[in-house]
Enzyme design. Structure first.
Site, PDB file in Angstrom:
ATOM      1  N   HIS A  51       0.796  -1.356   0.091  1.00 53.75           N
ATOM      2  CA  HIS A  51      -0.061  -0.047  -0.101  1.00 53.75           C
ATOM      3  C   HIS A  51       0.902   1.351   0.114  1.00 53.75           C
ATOM      4  O   HIS A  51       0.562   2.115  -0.629  1.00 53.75           O
ATOM      5  CB  HIS A  51      -1.035   0.010   1.203  1.00 53.75           C
ATOM      6  CG  HIS A  51      -1.702   1.427   1.402  1.00 53.75           C
ATOM      7  ND1 HIS A  51      -2.649   1.681   0.616  1.00 53.75           N
ATOM      8  CD2 HIS A  51      -1.162   2.340   2.135  1.00 53.75           C
ATOM      9  CE1 HIS A  51      -3.049   3.205   0.928  1.00 53.75           C
ATOM     10  NE2 HIS A  51      -2.286   3.334   2.039  1.00 53.75           N
ATOM     11  N   GLU A  59      -3.321 -13.247 -14.136  1.00 54.82           N
ATOM     12  CA  GLU A  59      -2.430 -13.174 -13.126  1.00 54.82           C
ATOM     13  C   GLU A  59      -1.963 -14.512 -12.571  1.00 54.82           C
ATOM     14  O   GLU A  59      -1.026 -14.809 -11.989  1.00 54.82           O
ATOM     15  CB  GLU A  59      -2.607 -12.174 -12.081  1.00 54.82           C
ATOM     16  CG  GLU A  59      -4.005 -12.194 -11.808  1.00 54.82           C
ATOM     17  CD  GLU A  59      -4.625 -11.347 -10.792  1.00 54.82           C
ATOM     18  OE1 GLU A  59      -3.843 -10.651 -10.318  1.00 54.82           O
ATOM     19  OE2 GLU A  59      -6.000 -11.029 -10.802  1.00 54.82           O
ATOM     20  N   ASP A 116       1.360 -10.417  -9.497  1.00 54.91           N
ATOM     21  CA  ASP A 116       0.857 -11.645  -9.330  1.00 54.91           C
ATOM     22  C   ASP A 116       1.335 -12.673 -10.150  1.00 54.91           C
ATOM     23  O   ASP A 116       2.000 -13.764  -9.728  1.00 54.91           O
ATOM     24  CB  ASP A 116      -0.569 -11.629  -9.063  1.00 54.91           C
ATOM     25  CG  ASP A 116      -0.985 -11.350  -7.539  1.00 54.91           C
ATOM     26  OD1 ASP A 116      -0.094 -11.276  -6.696  1.00 54.91           O
ATOM     27  OD2 ASP A 116      -2.265 -10.717  -7.257  1.00 54.91           O
ATOM     28  N   CYS A 167      -1.496  -4.118 -16.297  1.00 53.33           N
ATOM     29  CA  CYS A 167      -1.512  -3.224 -15.452  1.00 53.33           C
ATOM     30  C   CYS A 167      -0.455  -3.586 -14.185  1.00 53.33           C
ATOM     31  O   CYS A 167      -0.672  -2.955 -12.941  1.00 53.33           O
ATOM     32  CB  CYS A 167      -2.997  -3.158 -14.769  1.00 53.33           C
ATOM     33  SG  CYS A 167      -3.526  -4.536 -14.582  1.00 53.33           S
TER      34      CYS A 167
END
Lengths: 569, 84
Positions: A186, A428, A452, A499
């Site tokens: 985060h 992913e 991922d 992304c």
């Protein structure tokens, strides 16, 4: 000292160590009510003084609007009903002041969360903030007020939470260092969105770095310099100046097209966590949003956001983008993203467990609420739906059926939505890359999530600091999965994007473009640099690059080759 | 003393006006209560006003009891009528 290069840029300032103990309130009964009442009174007085001070500082240094927040906090603190309910719990349960405060606050939050109103939702955040401050004062915990910092500062902490990072807008905060986390945690994501230099995962940083010493961090290399020599200072200040000049020069590209020398247009978009971030994307000239991490709307609260609340958030983002595409990823909870009220049992391997689309397909209410909200927002802009963690063809079919069901509900209610809304998937999970051609028959588009995908292909937990070498997208195994996915989409005539972190990696951009990638979605601060690279490339020359790289045997060889290529550009 | 007032504000009583009202109410000594659809709350509590959920068009009853009730009623009733 060294850590993970999490957010590019040079930061210079004094070290400020932030030790933030977690406030855990457990009920204590062997207390004297008089003493507890006095503790409450003292803590309220102290809190009031701090808030008044914050209001004054904000008024002088930031602006009237910011100061109003602290004025509102004082109103909450003076609320007679909140105070009397704390006192009542004190008296009736013969417990400690901290427990009574926590319990009374929770009761109010619960009432507020049952009311479907955006204004009230914001007040919940205020109440949480004030009660956190009150509890800290009661328990003798030192709070760091980021907005009170008045000299150039580098923050050093174990990790920073969303409630901390909101305070990082203070221009005196020049960067931060954390002990734990990865480039995709985060705090790293927020730093990148804000363009704040950050070095993450420096073991024992809060113990090893001395409070108040001069620090320089290089968020582009992950280096931390303590009490730097004049020489070093000179060198890095020059680098800082160069970075500023480069950023200034890149601003010319805000309105430029993302087009190669030979006229191939691609999309360079931004990744966002809330509607406000869409503003950053527009300011950086992004071609849209390739990833709206909707799970951030679900985190740090007691109950799930309602359909209207979600609708407002998606609609706002869509409107800010003025017709540019907005890809909303449906709830990606689980793994490292905790959403307590979903009551997900703790697992041995949360990344391989009950998460993302697996939860949504299982909990129809939760999924339908979100899908209706996204569909309703699609009436106000160019919105697309994307499912995370798709591993099988059946999952994609079921998820698409859920979209159909949500459409039918809205139709009955006469709510407008975009009937032709595009529905795509994230690639992913390695199984999805393996059957990309099969999935391409059902998906309108695909977006490769490299963070991922890399950890799954390499079987290396991305939160584990010891596995940095394995957790690297340059490994041929990962690049093959990416290439295969792109080719499958091309053959089926479906749009293919990316992304993950790799999409904004200046070394990988030429390779990915050569493979045929059409959309690159990244932190907003990387958009202009990436556009500059794209505009210098000629896809006719990239076929050889792809063939050469795909024949190399190791991640190091590939990285070295791409570095040479990038230097010659 | 009591007075019935219709909420005319587009956003209702629960948004921005609530905090201005509570602030004004706190300046008076008398007890100030607001009731709406059978629910009665303390008018000096910003959070209670928020939970009242008084939307546009709803009728609220303002009650002021105590030393300075007349002044309180005059100012607060006028505020509810004209807020937006």
């Amino acid at each position: 000292m060294n850590g993970i290069a999490a957010s590019d840029g040079i930061g210079i300032g004094k070290a400020r160590i932030v030790n933030k103990p977690i406030i855990e309130v457990t009920k204590q009964n062997k207390v004297q009510t008089d003493v507890e009442r006095q503790k409450l009174t003292d803590a309220v007085a102290m809190t009031e003084k701090q808030l008044k001070n914050l209001e004054d500082v904000a008024k002088r240094q930031i602006g009237e609007d910011e100061a109003k927040v602290f004025e509102a906090h004082q109103m909450i603190l003076q609320d007679p009903e909140w105070m009397s309910s704390i006192e009542q719990i004190l008296k009736e349960e013969k417990c400690d002041a901290a427990y009574a405060t926590d319990k009374a606050t929770r009761a109010f939050i619960q009432i507020f969360e049952g009311i479907d109103d955006a204004y009230i939702k914001e007040r919940v955040a205020d109440l949480r903030d004030v009660s956190h401050r009150l509890l800290s004062n009661m328990l003798g915990i030192d709070l760091v007020d980021y907005s009170l910092i008045q000299e150039d500062t580098i923050l050093v902490g174990r990790d920073f939470e969303p409630s901390d990072t909101v305070g990082f807008t203070n221009p005196f905060i020049k960067g931060f260092i954390t002990e734990i986390g990865s480039a995709s945690s985060h705090s790293a994501i927020i730093a990148k969105t804000m363009g704040l230099p950050a070095v993450i995962g420096v073991p024992e940083a809060t113990k090893k770095i001395e409070e108040g010493i001069q620090l320089i961090i290089d968020g582009g290399t992950g280096e931390v310099f303590e009490s730097p020599s004049t020489d070093m200072m000179q060198k890095l200040t020059t680098k800082l100046e160069q970075q500023k000049e480069e950023a200034e020069a890149l601003k010319k590209l805000i309105t430029a097209e993302s087009m190669t020398i030979d006229g191939i247009a691609v999309e360079i978009s931004g990744n966002i966590a809330n509607p406000k971030d869409a503003v950053h994307v527009m300011e950086n000239g992004g071609d849209g949003v390739g990833l709206f991490r909707s799970e951030f709307l679900f985190m740090d609260r007691e109950t799930a956001p309602t359909e209207n609340e979600q609708f407002e958030a998606y609609k706002r983002a869509a409107e800010i983008l003025k017709g540019k595409p907005l890809i909303v990823r449906t709830l990606d909870a689980g793994g490292d993203k905790h959403v307590p009220y979903l009551n997900i049992a703790s697992e041995m391997n949360p990344f391989l467990g009950y998460r993302a689309i697996r939860i949504c397909l299982d909990r129809d209410d939760l999924f339908q609420t979100q899908l209706r909200a996204i569909l309703r927002a699609s009436h106000y802009g160019f919105v697309k739906i994307m499912f995370p963690m798709i591993a099988t063809y059946d999952e994609l079919r079921s998820a698409k059926e859920a979209v159909q069901k949500a459409k039918e509900t809205l139709k009955k209610l006469n709510q407008p939505y975009d009937e032709a809304i595009q529905v795509g998937i994230m690639v992913e999970v390695p199984s999805a890359a393996a059957i990309a051609d099969i999935l391409a028959t059902e998906a309108d588009f695909m977006s490769i999530g490299t963070n991922d995908l890399t950890q799954y292909v390499m079987a290396a937990d991305r939160m584990n600091e010891l596995l940095g070498n394995l957790n690297n997208t340059f490994h041929p195994a990962v690049l093959r999965m990416i290439y295969q996915t792109i080719k499958a989409c091309k053959n089926a005539g479906k749009m293919v994007g990316m992304c993950g972190e790799a999409a904004g990696d200046k070394l990988l951009i030429p390779l990915l473009l050569g493979m045929g990638l059409e959309e690159f979605s990244m932190s907003p601060t990387k958009i202009l640099k990436s556009r500059e690279i794209i505009r210098r490339l000629d896809t006719r020359a990239l076929g050889t690059l792809v063939d050469t790289v795909m024949a190399l045997k190791t991640a190091d060889e590939i990285k070295a080759y791409l570095e040479t290529f990038s230097r010659r550009l | 003393m009591k007075q019935e007032i219709v909420i005319a504000a587009e956003a209702g009583f629960h948004a921005r006006p609530a905090s201005i009202f509570a602030k004004k109410a706190m300046g008076y000594q008398c007890d100030i209560n607001i009731s709406c659809e059978g629910k009665e709350i303390n008018g000096k509590s910003i959070m209670s006003i928020l939970t009242l959920g008084a939307a546009k068009g709803s009728v609220v009853t303002l009650t002021c009891e105590g030393a300075d009730e007349a002044e309180a009623m005059a100012e607060l009733a006028a505020f509810i009528e004209t807020m937006d």
